[in-house]
Scaffold this active site. Structure first.
Site, PDB file in Angstrom:
ATOM      1  N   ASP A 272       0.722  -1.084   0.160  1.00  0.00           N
ATOM      2  CA  ASP A 272      -0.090   0.068  -0.154  1.00  0.00           C
ATOM      3  C   ASP A 272       0.681   1.161  -0.013  1.00  0.00           C
ATOM      4  O   ASP A 272       0.628   2.280  -0.672  1.00  0.00           O
ATOM      5  CB  ASP A 272      -1.033   0.097   1.311  1.00  0.00           C
ATOM      6  CG  ASP A 272      -2.039  -0.963   1.010  1.00  0.00           C
ATOM      7  OD1 ASP A 272      -2.221  -1.688  -0.154  1.00  0.00           O
ATOM      8  OD2 ASP A 272      -2.842  -1.180   2.063  1.00  0.00           O
TER       9      ASP A 272
ATOM     10  N   ASP B 135       0.581  -0.615   5.698  1.00  0.00           N
ATOM     11  CA  ASP B 135      -0.531  -1.266   5.057  1.00  0.00           C
ATOM     12  C   ASP B 135      -1.921  -1.047   5.825  1.00  0.00           C
ATOM     13  O   ASP B 135      -1.934  -0.892   6.946  1.00  0.00           O
ATOM     14  CB  ASP B 135      -0.526  -2.938   5.092  1.00  0.00           C
ATOM     15  CG  ASP B 135      -1.600  -3.569   3.921  1.00  0.00           C
ATOM     16  OD1 ASP B 135      -0.878  -3.578   2.767  1.00  0.00           O
ATOM     17  OD2 ASP B 135      -2.606  -3.695   4.235  1.00  0.00           O
TER      18      ASP B 135
END
Length: 635
Positions: free
Chosen positions: A525, A538
């Site tokens: 991410d 994340d």
């Protein structure tokens, strides 16, 4: 489009195949796309008989009513079909969605059955086109369910009138050989055909003031401008321009044929009126010199055209259509060609080579006995709590505790944070208004203010570990993609290594006994640098409880172990470790420069852990994973 459909329908009734060369529809708007969504759900969950029945009942699979009745009344037949889907699921997991769908065509014998149908080639082309698009999308998505959601989203967007106009999504030609080509006059410019048929020679679309919201007019200086302010005189001028353009296209139509041109002509009325308006079309304007004629008066004009052509040594034949036209069906001539000997392949293909991700390593965890998040047990000296005596639960302390749950909500929040990351997580007033608009577009209009309040807090919340909020970090790299070559990577060995170094003392389900040979890929991410140290982050939208008290450090650690997120973190840290080693060379010191992994539980930002579960990056763990990925295959 309507004229093209009418022509193709008439040809189809007569057994003549055709192709529409000007079709710009999206393949996601096809029946095959909706049916394919059902098929993917059935293959992804073959244990769910409702999914299996829905997949087998689609028009694309095309089982007869008798076959569907047998499936509904004979459990052993349904079990056989479910077993077929389980085998197809294995193909999906090992070789990808494209291979699975091609295998589905073979197992269900669809290509052969479709070949005998009038729209069979069209259906086969759509299915193969969708299979390619799904294979491309799968490289950026984790797992079957994510791919199914992606397909459903594409279908919804097209049906809602949005997207669907990209070149990749435009329906492909099923064939362009030995077919009647149906094409717009405009698209035929510069082309030549042996025979041309113009069944709608009288077709035109007159501009009328009460039906025209906007006009394009000459501004008197050689430029054309769009205007909303116009009167009937302006409309007449614009319609005159329309006629000029129709005449240009009519010239194109008349000059495409090499041998013969067939022109359809019939009197046209407008909106049930009695007067004939053929003179307003390009063909009628030329034939009648711009004068208006009644329907019966056009025949002498056509006959005069036939006579005039003879004088100029042209062949023009006037044919009147009879009241009843006999329906004839074209019979394909028998044509056989000598078959060549089949080629034999001597190459050795490693069929075990595949592409996998974190979701592949953790697949089927749901089938195991997993940890259950429960409220803390009372101490031994405390009396048991009577559930019926509990007071009514108070309202959640913050709007994020009542925000929608599930994968769709999680994907939405992830998309917003990825969007904010592109601008350093700045969330000022203009950005907040844009965020509200994005909420509206995604179906969260009623929660738009809550989302703005929530994400404003998230980006300003100091992260446990780095000690800095998202909006004050240094270099950011959202959605870092990585590909790691793997030679016979065993999930159980990865499992043991992660249990040894991450979340010690926290029980967790065991990874399935799987082996990966090929490539390990994923998307982190966020990767960021802060004070000389590099981290992976994340976002998690997991719902652990109704209020902040549910998001303790222990609860976050148990949630991490429950879903085996620490395995995901280990792979992300390994990818970052390899990247830094490649970029920095001998100057790289992981003990000083590699920070670790931060898992930000968005609903827990006011909890005791600040919403963060921060994992270290033990060099022993990274070296162990590195060695597993590089392990050579033993003879």
């Amino acid at each position: 489009g309507k004229e093209a459909a009418a022509v193709r329908d008439a040809l189809r009734v007569r057994g003549v195949a055709s192709v529409y060369l000007s079709d710009r529809d999206s393949v996601f708007a096809s029946d095959e796309a909706r049916d394919l969504c059902l098929w993917l759900r059935g293959v992804a969950e073959p244990q769910d008989m409702r999914r299996v029945r829905a997949a087998l009942g689609s028009r694309t699979v095309g089982l007869s009513l008798a076959e569907l009745y047998d499936l509904a009344t004979q459990d052993e037949l349904l079990d056989q079909r479910a077993e077929q889907m389980r085998e197809l699921r294995m193909v999906w997991q090992v070789q990808g969605v494209l291979a699975m769908l091609r295998q589905s065509l073979h197992v269900l014998q669809l290509a052969g059955r479709w070949r005998g149908q009038s729209d069979g080639e069209r259906r086969l082309t759509n299915v193969l086109h969708l299979a390619e698009l799904l294979q491309t999308a799968s490289s950026q998505l984790d797992g079957e369910q994510a791919l199914i959601r992606w397909l459903a989203q594409q279908i919804d967007e097209v049906n809602a009138g949005g997207a669907g106009d990209s070149e990749e999504q435009t329906v492909r030609l099923e064939s362009d050989e030995d077919l009647v080509k149906v094409i717009t006059i405009h698209a035929s410019k510069g082309l030549e055909y042996p025979v041309v048929c113009l069944p709608f020679a009288h077709s035109h679309r007159m501009l009328e003031a009460h039906k025209t919201p906007v006009l394009q007019l000459d501004d008197g200086e050689g430029e054309r401008v769009w205007t909303l302010d116009f009167d009937k005189d302006d409309t007449k001028v614009a319609d005159h321009d329309r006629l000029r353009e129709d005449l240009r296209l009519w010239y194109v139509a008349l000059t495409r044929a090499r041998h013969a041109l067939w022109v359809g002509w019939s009197p046209v009325n407008r909106q049930g009126g009695k007067s004939c308006v053929n003179h307003q079309s390009a063909a009628g304007h030329l034939l009648g010199g711009g004068l208006e004629f009644e329907a019966a008066d056009w025949l002498p004009k056509l006959q005069a055209l036939e006579k005039d052509a003879d004088e100029h040594r042209l062949s023009v034949q006037l044919v009147s259509a009879s009241a009843e036209v006999p329906l004839t069906v074209w019979a394909r001539p028998a044509h056989t060609s000598e078959l060549r000997d089949a080629l034999s392949c001597t190459a050795r293909i490693d069929k075990s080579w595949t592409i996998a991700s974190f979701s592949r390593l953790t697949r089927d965890l749901a089938s195991q006995t997993l940890l259950h998040m429960a409220t803390p047990r009372p101490a031994d000296d405390e009396p048991p709590v009577d559930a019926q005596a509990l007071p009514e639960q108070a309202e959640p302390q913050a709007p994020w505790h009542r925000f929608a749950k599930g994968p769709s909500a999680g994907n939405f929040l992830h998309d917003q944070l990825e969007w904010l990351a592109a601008d350093g997580f700045a969330l000022d007033a203009p950005k907040a208004e844009r965020l509200k608009k994005r909420c509206d577009n995604a179906g969260y209009k009623a929660q738009a203010d809550d989302v703005v309040q929530w994400l404003t807090r998230v980006v300003a919340q100091p992260l446990r570990g780095p000690g800095s909020p998202l909006n004050a970090l240094g270099t950011l790299l959202p959605e870092m993609e990585f590909w790691l070559p793997a030679e016979r990577l065993h999930a159980r060995e990865v499992d043991a290594l992660c249990q040894q170094h991450l979340l010690p003392g926290v029980s967790r389900p065991q990874l399935p006994d799987a082996q990966l040979h090929g490539m390990l890929m994923g998307f982190a991410d966020l990767v960021f640098e802060h004070e000389g140290r590099y981290w992976v982050l994340d976002y998690k939208s997991n719902h652990l409880g109704a209020d902040d008290a549910a998001y303790t450090p222990q609860a976050l650690a148990e949630a991490m172990a429950h879903h085996r997120y620490e395995v995901q973190a280990a792979l992300y840290m390994l990818a970052l470790h390899r990247l830094l080693r490649a970029r920095l060379g001998e100057a790289y010191n992981p003990a000083q420069q590699l920070g670790g992994a931060v898992y930000l539980f968005l609903r827990g930002i006011d909890g005791p852990a600040g919403g963060c579960c921060t994992l270290p990056a033990p060099i022993e763990l990274l070296d162990g994973l590195d060695a597993m990925l590089n392990a050579e295959v033993k003879a």
